[in-house]
Design an enzyme around this catalytic site. Structure first.
Site, PDB file in Angstrom:
ATOM      1  N   HIS A 225      35.378  97.771   3.986  1.00 30.28           N
ATOM      2  CA  HIS A 225      35.174  97.958   5.403  1.00 30.28           C
ATOM      3  C   HIS A 225      35.267  98.757   5.658  1.00 30.28           C
ATOM      4  O   HIS A 225      36.030  98.683   7.392  1.00 30.28           O
ATOM      5  CB  HIS A 225      36.413  96.652   6.030  1.00 30.28           C
ATOM      6  CG  HIS A 225      37.192  96.752   5.656  1.00 30.28           C
ATOM      7  ND1 HIS A 225      38.901  95.929   5.175  1.00 30.28           N
ATOM      8  CD2 HIS A 225      38.875  97.418   5.467  1.00 30.28           C
ATOM      9  CE1 HIS A 225      40.243  96.674   4.686  1.00 30.28           C
ATOM     10  NE2 HIS A 225      39.785  97.841   5.341  1.00 30.28           N
TER      11      HIS A 225
ATOM     12  N   HIS B  87      40.539 104.441  -3.893  1.00 34.14           N
ATOM     13  CA  HIS B  87      40.640 105.257  -2.915  1.00 34.14           C
ATOM     14  C   HIS B  87      41.710 105.411  -2.569  1.00 34.14           C
ATOM     15  O   HIS B  87      42.753 105.053  -2.353  1.00 34.14           O
ATOM     16  CB  HIS B  87      39.466 104.960  -1.624  1.00 34.14           C
ATOM     17  CG  HIS B  87      40.005 103.891  -1.025  1.00 34.14           C
ATOM     18  ND1 HIS B  87      40.258 102.305  -0.908  1.00 34.14           N
ATOM     19  CD2 HIS B  87      39.808 104.366   0.815  1.00 34.14           C
ATOM     20  CE1 HIS B  87      40.808 101.699  -0.244  1.00 34.14           C
ATOM     21  NE2 HIS B  87      40.661 102.462   0.874  1.00 34.14           N
TER      22      HIS B  87
ATOM     23  N   GLU C 273      44.199  97.645  -1.487  1.00 35.06           N
ATOM     24  CA  GLU C 273      44.117  96.793  -0.890  1.00 35.06           C
ATOM     25  C   GLU C 273      42.810  95.967  -1.563  1.00 35.06           C
ATOM     26  O   GLU C 273      42.547  94.996  -1.067  1.00 35.06           O
ATOM     27  CB  GLU C 273      42.802  97.620  -0.262  1.00 35.06           C
ATOM     28  CG  GLU C 273      42.722  98.509   1.741  1.00 35.06           C
ATOM     29  CD  GLU C 273      42.518  98.862   2.327  1.00 35.06           C
ATOM     30  OE1 GLU C 273      42.571  99.482   3.216  1.00 35.06           O
ATOM     31  OE2 GLU C 273      41.137  98.725   1.878  1.00 35.06           O
TER      32      GLU C 273
END
Length: 283
Positions: free
Chosen positions: A12, A193, A240
């Protein structure tokens, strides 16, 4: 009853919205990423789901660090976007599904989840980018959306085992809703990330692929990790993964992988796209 027919994982990151707004999908940098999406779009256009339940994390548009609910669910009839400062276009309103969302909210509280229930909320790129990826040109107006926001920014954050349990509870709630609706669940966010600090730019491809494999075959094995484990293995924003786990938790029947695409780096992020077809167990 309502029926969850599938689950989708997708990135996203706001840079995706900029790339789409500027027509960069076929450029060498972006093409390997965008090439993964047509099969998922085709499946969605064929199945025509009535409702999307979308797990995402808010990046400061609705919830900032001074007020950060662990879990929040929207129960509104409509959701609006606003300028987040990324330079991405503000998208048209998103249609909500208030009856099912209220049913889920009540069921979750009965199931021991103390949800923040939002009758109004702005939705940020965590929700808007996936919708535009699946229906480019903002052509998502025919589908209703239930946003479920998970804290992935401000400690203390929910652990993977808790987010997976949240997904399971939502799966049970959907199955108990007495209306014929076809539902697809999105788990959105980056995989490995880290955007700042000494380890900025870290990507753990091996771990990302292992996570995608486990999401199909053994998602509960991923609940053995703590958030601190994920930070160490996959970078500060690797937590996430919790949105992907929550999505997988909703799929309480048989799961079949129909499509996958993994690409890294894209905006310093590992991006995993996967389409899972779901069949509810017979009663």
């Amino acid at each position: 009853m309502a029926n969850i027919i599938g689950g989708i994982t997708t990135s996203h990151i706001p840079a995706i919205a900029n790339a789409m707004a500027n027509g960069l999908e076929e450029t060498p940098y972006w093409k390997p990423f965008f090439d993964g999406y047509p099969p998922v779009r085709d499946w969605l256009n064929e199945k025509k789901p009535d409702v999307i339940i979308l797990f995402y994390n808010d990046h400061g548009l609705e919830f900032f660090i001074d007020k950060k609910p662990t879990f929040a669910i929207g129960v509104a009839d409509e959701y609006h976007n606003a300028d987040e400062g990324w330079g991405i276009p503000t998208i048209p309103p998103v249609t909500g599904e208030s009856e099912l969302s209220w049913h889920i909210a009540n069921s979750l509280v009965e199931d021991g989840f103390d949800m923040t229930i939002c009758q109004e909320m702005k939705v940020d790129h965590g929700l808007t980018v996936p919708l535009n990826l699946m229906w480019p040109g903002y052509n998502y107006g025919h589908v209703k959306v239930i946003p479920v926001c998970i804290n992935c920014e401000q400690h203390p954050m929910p652990q993977p085992k808790r987010t997976f349990a949240l997904g399971q509870a939502i799966g049970r709630a959907v199955a108990s809703f007495d209306e014929d609706l076809n539902v697809v669940v999105f788990g959105t966010g980056g995989m490995s990330h880290q955007l700042d600090g000494e380890r900025a730019g870290i990507i753990n491809r091996k771990f990302d692929i292992e996570c995608l494999d486990k999401l199909v075959t053994d998602p509960e094995d991923l609940t053995k990790y703590s958030n601190l484990d994920l930070v160490e293995i996959a970078g500060a924003q690797g937590v996430e993964l919790n949105m992907l786990l929550a999505m997988r938790g909703t799929l309480i029947g048989q799961v079949k992988e129909l499509h996958r695409n993994y690409h890294a780096p894209i905006s310093n992020t590992g991006s995993g796209l996967m389409l899972l077809e779901h069949t509810m167990p017979e009663k």
